[in-house]
Scaffold this active site. Structure first.
Site, PDB file in Angstrom:
ATOM      1  CE  LYS A  35     -30.231  59.859 -52.556  1.00 31.93           C
ATOM      2  NZ  LYS A  35     -29.213  60.920 -52.325  1.00 31.93           N
ATOM      3  CE1 TYR A  88     -25.598  58.288 -49.058  1.00 33.09           C
ATOM      4  CE2 TYR A  88     -27.502  58.067 -47.609  1.00 33.09           C
ATOM      5  CZ  TYR A  88     -26.958  58.243 -48.882  1.00 33.09           C
ATOM      6  OH  TYR A  88     -27.794  58.371 -49.961  1.00 33.09           O
ATOM      7  CG  ASN A  94     -29.585  63.800 -54.724  1.00 36.19           C
ATOM      8  OD1 ASN A  94     -30.081  62.925 -54.010  1.00 36.19           O
ATOM      9  ND2 ASN A  94     -28.298  63.831 -55.014  1.00 36.19           N
ATOM     10  CG  HIS A 113     -27.365  56.070 -53.652  1.00 33.93           C
ATOM     11  ND1 HIS A 113     -26.215  56.731 -53.300  1.00 33.93           N
ATOM     12  CD2 HIS A 113     -27.015  54.762 -53.770  1.00 33.93           C
ATOM     13  CE1 HIS A 113     -25.213  55.863 -53.204  1.00 33.93           C
ATOM     14  NE2 HIS A 113     -25.684  54.655 -53.485  1.00 33.93           N
ATOM     15  CD  GLU A 143     -23.569  51.827 -52.649  1.00 32.89           C
ATOM     16  OE1 GLU A 143     -22.831  52.774 -52.330  1.00 32.89           O
ATOM     17  OE2 GLU A 143     -24.345  51.867 -53.632  1.00 32.89           O
TER      18      GLU A 143
HETATM   19  P1  CMP Z   1     -25.791  60.268 -52.891  1.00 32.16           P
HETATM   20  O1  CMP Z   1     -25.368  59.838 -54.263  1.00 32.16           O
HETATM   21  O2  CMP Z   1     -26.865  59.474 -52.265  1.00 32.16           O
HETATM   22  O3  CMP Z   1     -24.515  60.246 -51.918  1.00 32.16           O
HETATM   23  C1  CMP Z   1     -24.296  61.192 -50.891  1.00 32.16           C
HETATM   24  C2  CMP Z   1     -25.381  62.197 -50.798  1.00 32.16           C
HETATM   25  O4  CMP Z   1     -25.143  63.308 -49.976  1.00 32.16           O
HETATM   26  C3  CMP Z   1     -25.656  62.788 -52.157  1.00 32.16           C
HETATM   27  O5  CMP Z   1     -26.273  61.816 -52.972  1.00 32.16           O
HETATM   28  C4  CMP Z   1     -26.499  64.017 -51.789  1.00 32.16           C
HETATM   29  O6  CMP Z   1     -27.872  63.723 -51.769  1.00 32.16           O
HETATM   30  C5  CMP Z   1     -26.076  64.314 -50.352  1.00 32.16           C
HETATM   31  N1  CMP Z   1     -25.502  65.634 -50.185  1.00 32.16           N
HETATM   32  C6  CMP Z   1     -26.040  66.605 -49.426  1.00 32.16           C
HETATM   33  N2  CMP Z   1     -25.277  67.686 -49.458  1.00 32.16           N
HETATM   34  C7  CMP Z   1     -24.213  67.424 -50.262  1.00 32.16           C
HETATM   35  C8  CMP Z   1     -23.083  68.170 -50.693  1.00 32.16           C
HETATM   36  N3  CMP Z   1     -22.864  69.427 -50.294  1.00 32.16           N
HETATM   37  N4  CMP Z   1     -22.205  67.564 -51.532  1.00 32.16           N
HETATM   38  C9  CMP Z   1     -22.413  66.292 -51.940  1.00 32.16           C
HETATM   39  N5  CMP Z   1     -23.483  65.536 -51.562  1.00 32.16           N
HETATM   40  C10 CMP Z   1     -24.372  66.096 -50.733  1.00 32.16           C
END
Ligand code: CMP
Length: 139
Positions: free
Chosen positions: A10, A50, A113, A116, A127
């Site tokens: 990311k 998303y 974070n 993904h 995906e």
């Molecule tokens: P990802 O696995 O890419 O899929 C959805 C993303 O939403 C997740 O990683 C997080 O980076 C993001 N995200 C941001 N806020 C939240 C939250 N409160 N709960 C879950 N995912 C979140």
């Protein structure tokens, strides 16, 4: 079984020059990077990717974040790759991520974070097809 999963490094991680450090974690764990490209996602592309989260309160922020810089999209191949990748990433929220996981080591926040990973074999196929042509996967 040998599986393929989809991965994104990311914008928070590409910004901090962590592509190689994250790839080293995958390769050390036996996952092979059989496709990889650095792209800057369009807002339209990120929104569609998303879409399952469209009703969530964090959706708009998440899309903003994912288009805030380049990402590296990847296909990882290996034994039990979907779960193996999720184990290497750690919990979504780095505050809950286990020691030694990518998110524990590198993530800045639940949103930023660092990585993904697909949550199932079925979603992995969807995906992968969203970002790669079949001829770009070189196993
Ligand atoms: P990802 O696995 O890419 O899929 C959805 C993303 O939403 C997740 O990683 C997080 O980076 C993001 N995200 C941001 N806020 C939240 C939250 N409160 N709960 C879950 N995912 C979140």
């Amino acid at each position: 079984a040998i599986e393929r999963t989809f991965s994104i490094i990311k914008p928070d991680a590409t910004r901090r020059n962590l592509t190689g450090a994250i790839n080293a974690v995958y390769e050390k764990a036996g996952l092979r990077i059989i496709a990889q490209k650095r792209i800057w996602m369009s807002r339209q592309h990120a929104k569609k990717f998303y879409e399952v989260h469209a009703a969530r309160p964090f959706y708009n922020d998440l899309v903003d974040f994912m288009v805030s810089g380049p990402v590296v999209v990847q296909v990882l191949e290996g034994e039990n790759a979907v779960q193996a990748h999720r184990d290497l990433m750690g919990a979504t929220n780095p505050a809950n991520a286990a020691e030694g996981t990518i998110r524990k080591m590198f993530a800045e926040s639940i949103e930023a974070n660092s990585v993904h990973g697909s949550d199932s074999l079925e979603n992995a196929a969807i995906e992968i097809a969203y970002f790669f042509a079949g001829c770009e996967l070189v196993g």
